[in-house]
Motif scaffolding. Structure first.
Motif, PDB file in Angstrom:
ATOM      1  N   ILE A   1       0.835  -1.197   0.000  1.00  0.00           N
ATOM      2  CA  ILE A   1       0.000   0.000   0.000  1.00  0.00           C
ATOM      3  C   ILE A   1       0.871   1.248   0.000  1.00  0.00           C
ATOM      4  O   ILE A   1       0.581   2.230  -0.696  1.00  0.00           O
ATOM      5  N   GLN A   2       1.957   1.227   0.756  1.00  0.00           N
ATOM      6  CA  GLN A   2       2.873   2.368   0.767  1.00  0.00           C
ATOM      7  C   GLN A   2       3.493   2.588  -0.610  1.00  0.00           C
ATOM      8  O   GLN A   2       3.715   3.730  -1.022  1.00  0.00           O
ATOM      9  N   GLU A   3       3.764   1.511  -1.324  1.00  0.00           N
ATOM     10  CA  GLU A   3       4.311   1.660  -2.673  1.00  0.00           C
ATOM     11  C   GLU A   3       3.289   2.315  -3.587  1.00  0.00           C
ATOM     12  O   GLU A   3       3.623   3.197  -4.385  1.00  0.00           O
ATOM     13  N   TRP A   4       2.023   1.910  -3.479  1.00  0.00           N
ATOM     14  CA  TRP A   4       0.968   2.550  -4.281  1.00  0.00           C
ATOM     15  C   TRP A   4       0.849   4.027  -3.925  1.00  0.00           C
ATOM     16  O   TRP A   4       0.663   4.877  -4.795  1.00  0.00           O
ATOM     17  N   ILE A   5       0.943   4.340  -2.647  1.00  0.00           N
ATOM     18  CA  ILE A   5       0.862   5.744  -2.211  1.00  0.00           C
ATOM     19  C   ILE A   5       2.009   6.552  -2.804  1.00  0.00           C
ATOM     20  O   ILE A   5       1.818   7.662  -3.316  1.00  0.00           O
ATOM     21  N   SER A   6       3.216   6.006  -2.739  1.00  0.00           N
ATOM     22  CA  SER A   6       4.365   6.748  -3.254  1.00  0.00           C
ATOM     23  C   SER A   6       4.258   6.962  -4.757  1.00  0.00           C
ATOM     24  O   SER A   6       4.688   7.993  -5.281  1.00  0.00           O
ATOM     25  N   GLU A   7       3.665   6.000  -5.481  1.00  0.00           N
ATOM     26  CA  GLU A   7       3.460   6.185  -6.914  1.00  0.00           C
ATOM     27  C   GLU A   7       2.463   7.305  -7.184  1.00  0.00           C
ATOM     28  O   GLU A   7       2.651   8.107  -8.100  1.00  0.00           O
ATOM     29  N   LEU A   8       1.414   7.379  -6.371  1.00  0.00           N
ATOM     30  CA  LEU A   8       0.435   8.443  -6.535  1.00  0.00           C
ATOM     31  C   LEU A   8       1.031   9.814  -6.225  1.00  0.00           C
ATOM     32  O   LEU A   8       0.830  10.784  -6.963  1.00  0.00           O
TER      33      LEU A   8
ATOM     34  N   MET B   1       4.521  10.707  -5.574  1.00  0.00           N
ATOM     35  CA  MET B   1       5.809  11.108  -6.141  1.00  0.00           C
ATOM     36  C   MET B   1       5.941  10.722  -7.599  1.00  0.00           C
ATOM     37  O   MET B   1       6.567  11.435  -8.377  1.00  0.00           O
ATOM     38  N   GLY B   2       5.340   9.593  -7.977  1.00  0.00           N
ATOM     39  CA  GLY B   2       5.469   9.157  -9.365  1.00  0.00           C
ATOM     40  C   GLY B   2       4.602   9.959 -10.309  1.00  0.00           C
ATOM     41  O   GLY B   2       5.019  10.344 -11.400  1.00  0.00           O
ATOM     42  N   GLU B   3       3.361  10.255  -9.903  1.00  0.00           N
ATOM     43  CA  GLU B   3       2.435  10.939 -10.780  1.00  0.00           C
ATOM     44  C   GLU B   3       2.165  12.371 -10.353  1.00  0.00           C
ATOM     45  O   GLU B   3       1.421  13.096 -11.000  1.00  0.00           O
ATOM     46  N   GLY B   4       2.744  12.777  -9.246  1.00  0.00           N
ATOM     47  CA  GLY B   4       2.628  14.169  -8.839  1.00  0.00           C
ATOM     48  C   GLY B   4       1.270  14.570  -8.315  1.00  0.00           C
ATOM     49  O   GLY B   4       0.891  15.740  -8.402  1.00  0.00           O
ATOM     50  N   PHE B   5       0.517  13.640  -7.757  1.00  0.00           N
ATOM     51  CA  PHE B   5      -0.792  13.960  -7.218  1.00  0.00           C
ATOM     52  C   PHE B   5      -0.639  14.884  -6.006  1.00  0.00           C
ATOM     53  O   PHE B   5       0.054  14.553  -5.052  1.00  0.00           O
ATOM     54  N   ALA B   6      -1.285  16.048  -6.058  1.00  0.00           N
ATOM     55  CA  ALA B   6      -1.250  16.968  -4.918  1.00  0.00           C
ATOM     56  C   ALA B   6      -2.382  16.607  -3.963  1.00  0.00           C
ATOM     57  O   ALA B   6      -3.286  17.397  -3.707  1.00  0.00           O
ATOM     58  N   TYR B   7      -2.346  15.400  -3.438  1.00  0.00           N
ATOM     59  CA  TYR B   7      -3.422  14.883  -2.613  1.00  0.00           C
ATOM     60  C   TYR B   7      -2.984  14.793  -1.156  1.00  0.00           C
ATOM     61  O   TYR B   7      -1.841  14.430  -0.865  1.00  0.00           O
ATOM     62  N   GLY B   8      -3.930  15.073  -0.268  1.00  0.00           N
ATOM     63  CA  GLY B   8      -3.750  14.766   1.129  1.00  0.00           C
ATOM     64  C   GLY B   8      -4.197  13.342   1.394  1.00  0.00           C
ATOM     65  O   GLY B   8      -4.620  12.629   0.493  1.00  0.00           O
ATOM     66  N   TYR B   9      -4.131  12.945   2.659  1.00  0.00           N
ATOM     67  CA  TYR B   9      -4.430  11.540   2.971  1.00  0.00           C
ATOM     68  C   TYR B   9      -5.879  11.174   2.688  1.00  0.00           C
ATOM     69  O   TYR B   9      -6.193  10.035   2.365  1.00  0.00           O
ATOM     70  N   ARG B  10      -6.805  12.149   2.784  1.00  0.00           N
ATOM     71  CA  ARG B  10      -8.212  11.839   2.532  1.00  0.00           C
ATOM     72  C   ARG B  10      -8.425  11.463   1.059  1.00  0.00           C
ATOM     73  O   ARG B  10      -9.069  10.450   0.745  1.00  0.00           O
ATOM     74  N   LYS B  11      -7.871  12.257   0.147  1.00  0.00           N
ATOM     75  CA  LYS B  11      -8.032  11.960  -1.276  1.00  0.00           C
ATOM     76  C   LYS B  11      -7.229  10.729  -1.684  1.00  0.00           C
ATOM     77  O   LYS B  11      -7.642   9.981  -2.578  1.00  0.00           O
ATOM     78  N   LEU B  12      -6.080  10.533  -1.024  1.00  0.00           N
ATOM     79  CA  LEU B  12      -5.325   9.310  -1.300  1.00  0.00           C
ATOM     80  C   LEU B  12      -6.134   8.075  -0.929  1.00  0.00           C
ATOM     81  O   LEU B  12      -6.093   7.059  -1.617  1.00  0.00           O
ATOM     82  N   THR B  13      -6.876   8.169   0.177  1.00  0.00           N
ATOM     83  CA  THR B  13      -7.734   7.057   0.590  1.00  0.00           C
ATOM     84  C   THR B  13      -8.753   6.739  -0.493  1.00  0.00           C
ATOM     85  O   THR B  13      -8.964   5.568  -0.859  1.00  0.00           O
ATOM     86  N   ILE B  14      -9.384   7.770  -1.033  1.00  0.00           N
ATOM     87  CA  ILE B  14     -10.374   7.574  -2.099  1.00  0.00           C
ATOM     88  C   ILE B  14      -9.731   6.931  -3.320  1.00  0.00           C
ATOM     89  O   ILE B  14     -10.280   5.993  -3.922  1.00  0.00           O
TER      90      ILE B  14
ATOM     91  N   CYS C   1       1.126   7.373   5.505  1.00  0.00           N
ATOM     92  CA  CYS C   1       1.761   8.562   4.930  1.00  0.00           C
ATOM     93  C   CYS C   1       2.726   9.203   5.920  1.00  0.00           C
ATOM     94  O   CYS C   1       3.819   9.645   5.546  1.00  0.00           O
ATOM     95  N   LYS C   2       2.318   9.250   7.174  1.00  0.00           N
ATOM     96  CA  LYS C   2       3.181   9.842   8.195  1.00  0.00           C
ATOM     97  C   LYS C   2       4.474   9.056   8.335  1.00  0.00           C
ATOM     98  O   LYS C   2       5.563   9.637   8.470  1.00  0.00           O
ATOM     99  N   ALA C   3       4.370   7.737   8.292  1.00  0.00           N
ATOM    100  CA  ALA C   3       5.565   6.902   8.402  1.00  0.00           C
ATOM    101  C   ALA C   3       6.520   7.121   7.235  1.00  0.00           C
ATOM    102  O   ALA C   3       7.736   6.933   7.361  1.00  0.00           O
ATOM    103  N   MET C   4       5.985   7.532   6.091  1.00  0.00           N
ATOM    104  CA  MET C   4       6.789   7.752   4.893  1.00  0.00           C
ATOM    105  C   MET C   4       7.200   9.214   4.718  1.00  0.00           C
ATOM    106  O   MET C   4       7.858   9.551   3.728  1.00  0.00           O
ATOM    107  N   ASP C   5       6.798  10.090   5.645  1.00  0.00           N
ATOM    108  CA  ASP C   5       7.057  11.532   5.512  1.00  0.00           C
ATOM    109  C   ASP C   5       6.445  12.090   4.235  1.00  0.00           C
ATOM    110  O   ASP C   5       7.043  12.920   3.549  1.00  0.00           O
ATOM    111  N   LEU C   6       5.227  11.640   3.919  1.00  0.00           N
ATOM    112  CA  LEU C   6       4.566  12.074   2.695  1.00  0.00           C
ATOM    113  C   LEU C   6       3.309  12.890   2.951  1.00  0.00           C
ATOM    114  O   LEU C   6       2.528  13.105   2.026  1.00  0.00           O
ATOM    115  N   LEU C   7       3.097  13.334   4.179  1.00  0.00           N
ATOM    116  CA  LEU C   7       1.980  14.227   4.427  1.00  0.00           C
ATOM    117  C   LEU C   7       2.261  15.570   3.767  1.00  0.00           C
ATOM    118  O   LEU C   7       3.411  15.970   3.579  1.00  0.00           O
TER     119      LEU C   7
END
Length: 278
Positions: free
Chosen positions: A34-41, A43-56, A75-81
């Protein structure tokens, strides 16, 4: 490799965390995936999303049954907030480029494979580092977790084994966008070791084809053939398979030799194999 010591993750109050989420069909997906999918969203695709939109987005793309609270924690564990993402990134991303490989120690690929321990109802992780020319798994990590620090130690051991620290032209390291590989610890280590780290674009596993192929073999010939009752049992099975793969399993692309034998022969003989394009 780890020493086999088993540690359980806990949250406040000592309640053990499962370390995975379920899909709509009941399939277990480990937190690291799941963290890998988050990082792709992010950092890979540049989504300016917070955790709520990432959840969706995770629910839509992967049919995950996951809460906003859990996505926030990952996200917090990955420093991606979002506040962290606004900071300058000290290690710019380098995208993988097409290469022609003509010898060992020119390009290494790293990736993580997930296994499941039925007897303990939890995942374990295998991080492998492979030379795309001679197909050797130079080093690997097995553990109940897999962090950027574990990736650094695996890479460092591989550089020592192949005596690359004193070489002017060190191997290029190619990975996907997993949390281990976008971590500050891994990027800082690559800079310290003097090696180039390149990452493949999201959803392009063909650019990491050699490590992907090895992990398919690991699944078909080891992980998928038995139900593990304990972490110790899984650990031993993977260690035995790694030894078999490197020392005995013949590989058609390297003159029907096992990887370690091909590598040793190539150090003293002129061996001709099909050009490796990546």
């Amino acid at each position: 490799m780890q020493n086999g010591k088993v540690e359980k993750k806990t949250v406040g109050g000592g309640r053990p965390t499962p370390g995975y989420s379920l899909t709509a069909t009941g399939e277990k997906v480990p937190d690291e995936q799941i963290q890998e999918w988050i990082s792709e969203l992010v950092m890979g695709e540049g989504f300016a999303y917070g955790y709520r939109k990432l959840t969706i987005q995770l629910r839509r793309d992967h049919q995950l049954v996951i809460s906003k609270k859990k996505v926030y924690r990952l996200c917090k564990a990955m420093d991606l907030l979002r506040p962290q993402r606004e900071k300058r990134i000290p290690y710019p991303k380098k995208l993988a480029r097409n290469r022609i490989i003509t010898g060992s120690n020119q390009l290494w690929e790293m990736d993580v494979k997930y296994g499941y321990i039925e007897g303990e109802e939890r995942f374990f992780f295998v991080l492998s580092l492979i030379d795309v020319y001679d197909r050797s798994v130079i080093d690997y990590h097995i553990g109940l977790s897999c962090s950027g620090s574990d990736a650094v130690k695996t890479l460092q051991r591989a550089l020592f084994k192949r005596q690359q620290f004193e070489q002017a032209n060190k191997p290029v390291i190619r990975t996907d966008n997993g949390p281990q590989f976008i971590s500050h610890a891994f990027e800082a280590a690559c800079e310290r070791f003097g090696i180039e780290h390149e990452r493949i674009p999201p959803r392009t596993p063909n650019m990491n084809a050699h490590i992907e192929a090895f992990h398919r073999l690991l699944e078909e010939e080891c992980l998928g053939r038995m139900a593990f009752d304990s972490y110790e049992e899984a650990y031993q099975a993977v260690m035995e398979y790694m030894k078999f793969y490197n020392e005995r399993r013949i590989h058609s692309s390297i003159l029907d030799l096992p990887p370690h034998k091909f590598y040793k022969k190539a150090q003293t003989e002129s061996l001709i194999i099909k050009e490796v394009r990546v």
